[in-house]
Design a protein around this motif. Structure first.
Motif, PDB file in Angstrom:
ATOM      1  N   ASP A 162      -3.887   3.532  -4.001  1.00 32.72           N
ATOM      2  CA  ASP A 162      -4.868   2.553  -3.947  1.00 32.72           C
ATOM      3  C   ASP A 162      -5.452   2.758  -2.541  1.00 32.72           C
ATOM      4  OD1 ASP A 162      -6.065   0.129  -3.659  1.00 32.72           O
ATOM      5  OD2 ASP A 162      -4.681  -0.843  -5.291  1.00 32.72           O
ATOM      6  N   GLU A 164      -6.584   0.655  -0.506  1.00 33.15           N
ATOM      7  CA  GLU A 164      -5.950  -0.355   0.355  1.00 33.15           C
ATOM      8  C   GLU A 164      -4.908   0.168   1.005  1.00 33.15           C
ATOM      9  OE1 GLU A 164      -4.400  -4.921   0.376  1.00 33.15           O
ATOM     10  OE2 GLU A 164      -4.645  -3.951  -1.389  1.00 33.15           O
ATOM     11  N   TYR A 165      -3.913   0.881   0.355  1.00 31.34           N
ATOM     12  CA  TYR A 165      -2.843   1.417   1.337  1.00 31.34           C
ATOM     13  C   TYR A 165      -2.752   2.721   1.774  1.00 31.34           C
ATOM     14  CZ  TYR A 165      -1.096  -2.505  -1.489  1.00 31.34           C
ATOM     15  OH  TYR A 165      -1.034  -4.023  -2.053  1.00 31.34           O
TER      16      TYR A 165
ATOM     17  N   ASP B  71     -13.417  -3.743  -4.195  1.00 29.48           N
ATOM     18  CA  ASP B  71     -12.847  -4.896  -3.458  1.00 29.48           C
ATOM     19  C   ASP B  71     -13.223  -5.124  -2.010  1.00 29.48           C
ATOM     20  OD1 ASP B  71     -10.288  -6.943  -4.978  1.00 29.48           O
ATOM     21  OD2 ASP B  71     -10.764  -7.276  -2.862  1.00 29.48           O
ATOM     22  N   ARG B  73     -11.097  -6.001   0.229  1.00 30.55           N
ATOM     23  CA  ARG B  73     -10.058  -5.366   1.169  1.00 30.55           C
ATOM     24  C   ARG B  73     -10.262  -3.789   1.080  1.00 30.55           C
ATOM     25  NH1 ARG B  73      -5.255  -6.526  -3.118  1.00 30.55           N
ATOM     26  NH2 ARG B  73      -7.167  -5.692  -4.340  1.00 30.55           N
ATOM     27  N   ASP B  74     -11.195  -3.176   0.381  1.00 32.29           N
ATOM     28  CA  ASP B  74     -11.299  -1.722   0.278  1.00 32.29           C
ATOM     29  C   ASP B  74     -12.674  -1.615   1.568  1.00 32.29           C
ATOM     30  OD1 ASP B  74      -9.863  -1.221  -1.770  1.00 32.29           O
ATOM     31  OD2 ASP B  74     -11.573  -1.574  -3.217  1.00 32.29           O
ATOM     32  N   ALA B  77     -10.308  -1.728   4.694  1.00 32.44           N
ATOM     33  CA  ALA B  77      -9.715  -0.554   4.778  1.00 32.44           C
ATOM     34  C   ALA B  77     -10.558   0.767   5.220  1.00 32.44           C
ATOM     35  CB  ALA B  77      -9.011  -0.228   3.462  1.00 32.44           C
ATOM     36  N   SER B 128     -10.463   3.291  -6.393  1.00 30.01           N
ATOM     37  CA  SER B 128      -9.064   3.836  -6.288  1.00 30.01           C
ATOM     38  C   SER B 128      -8.889   4.656  -7.941  1.00 30.01           C
ATOM     39  CB  SER B 128      -8.098   2.792  -6.399  1.00 30.01           C
ATOM     40  OG  SER B 128      -8.001   2.026  -5.055  1.00 30.01           O
TER      41      SER B 128
END
Lengths: 182, 182
Positions: A162, A164-165, B71, B73-74, B77, B128
Motif C-alpha cells: 500500500d 500509505e505504508y 486517497d 492519505r496517499d 505519503a 497501490s
C-alpha cells in the motif's frame, strides 16, 4: 548458526540427547557427507554437487543473459519466480570494507572474464539495495559496461503493498523509476 | 472506526467518561467543527479547509504534472518524500464493483476534464498495486492517453529489502522492470 537463538539451541541440544546413538551418528555422517559433496559450480559459483551446476548445464536456458546475485539463496528466490530463463553468477557476498570483504574476496574477476569472453547480450544486476549492495552494483556495473549491456532490477512499491505504508525512500524510488503505461 | 478494536474502543470510552463535562463538550465541538471546515479541494479533491487546497494554490509547484492517487492519505505519503513538485488528483477510491464503486463514484470525469483542457505534460498514476488498483490504473490510463503522456510508478524491491525475503510476484516485477545502469 543463523536463526538459532539460545532457546532454540537448547531445544535442539536436548532433542539430540534424547535420540539413540545410531540416529546421532547418522546425522553427523549426513552433515559431513553434505559438506563433502556440495561444492560450488565452476562457472557460476552456485551450490552444486557436480563440477558445474544444474542451471549451467541446462541447454534450454538462455546463454546470453547472466543475472548477478550476491548469494546462492538469491538464485533459489529468483528461480521460484519461474520468470527468468538465463544463467546466473553468484558473487559470494557484497563488497563490505567494514567486514574486510573487498572485490578480491568475491567472484568478480571470474564474472568479468566470463562476460568478456563469450557472447553475453545482457547482464542483470540483482543485488539487494543495502549500502553495501549499492556499492557492489555500481562497482560491478562499471567493470562490465565496456563489454555488454548492464541492467539492474527495479526498485519500487512491492506488489500488493500500500502506498500509505511504503517508506519515503521506496516511494521516492518508485516515483523516480516510473515508466510509460503501455 | 479504522484501527480501533474492541479493547481500544473500551479504553477510549472509559477515558471519555473520566473527563469533565466541559472537556467532553469541547471534544464534541471540535469534531463538528473539523467536519464543517474541512472539505475537498475543487481542483484536485485533496482535503482542504479552503475552496482550493494548499498544493493547488502553491505557485512554486509544477502545473504541468499531475500525480493521480486513490486517497488523500496517499498525497500525504508522497509529500513526505519531498521528491514530487507537481500537482495531485485524488480519485477518492479505486474501482471496485464488489463494493459498488464504479468509475462514476470516483473523481475520474473531473480528472479527464482537467487533463484535456490545460497544458498537462505528464500524468503519473500512483495507485497501490492491488487487483482493484490495477483495474483503476488501466482504466484511467486508457482515458488519459489521447491527451498526454501517462506513466505509472515503479514496482519492485522495496529499498533496504532483501531479495531473499521478497515475494515471487514482486521479484518477477523487479526483473521485468529492470533498467539500464547509468
Amino acid at each position: 548458526m543463523p536463526g538459532v537463538g539460545p532457546k532454540t539451541a537448547q531445544r535442539l541440544a536436548l532433542h539430540i540427547l534424547k535420540r539413540s546413538e545410531e540416529e546421532v551418528q547418522a546425522l553427523a555422517q549426513a552433515l559431513v557427507e553434505a559438506k563433502k559433496q556440495v561444492g560450488l559450480c565452476q562457472v557460476c559459483f552456485h551450490l552444486s554437487a557436480e563440477p558445474t551446476c544444474e542451471i549451467c548445464r541446462n541447454a534450454n536456458r538462455d546463454n546470453t543473459t547472466i543475472c548477478v546475485v550476491a548469494d546462492s539463496r538469491d538464485v533459489i528466490a529468483l528461480e521460484k519466480t519461474r520468470e527468468y530463463k538465463g544463467k546466473y553468477h553468484v558473487l559470494g557476498g557484497v563488497i563490505s570494507p567494514m567486514d574486510g570483504i573487498g572485490p578480491d574476496q568475491l567472484h568478480i574477476q571470474q564474472l568479468v572474464r566470463r562476460v568478456s569472453q563469450r557472447g553475453i547480450k545482457e547482464v542483470i544486476l540483482a543485488i539487494s539495495p543495502s549500502v553495501e549492495g549499492e556499492t557492489t552494483t555500481l562497482y560491478v556495473g562499471h567493470l562490465l559496461k565496456p563489454f555488454t549491456k548492464v541492467t539492474r532490477i527495479a526498485f519500487g512499491l512491492p506488489v500488493g503493498g500500500d502506498l500509505e505504508y511504503a517508506d519515503e525512500v521506496t516511494l521516492a524510488r518508485a516515483l523516480e523509476g516510473r515508466r510509460e503505461l503501455d
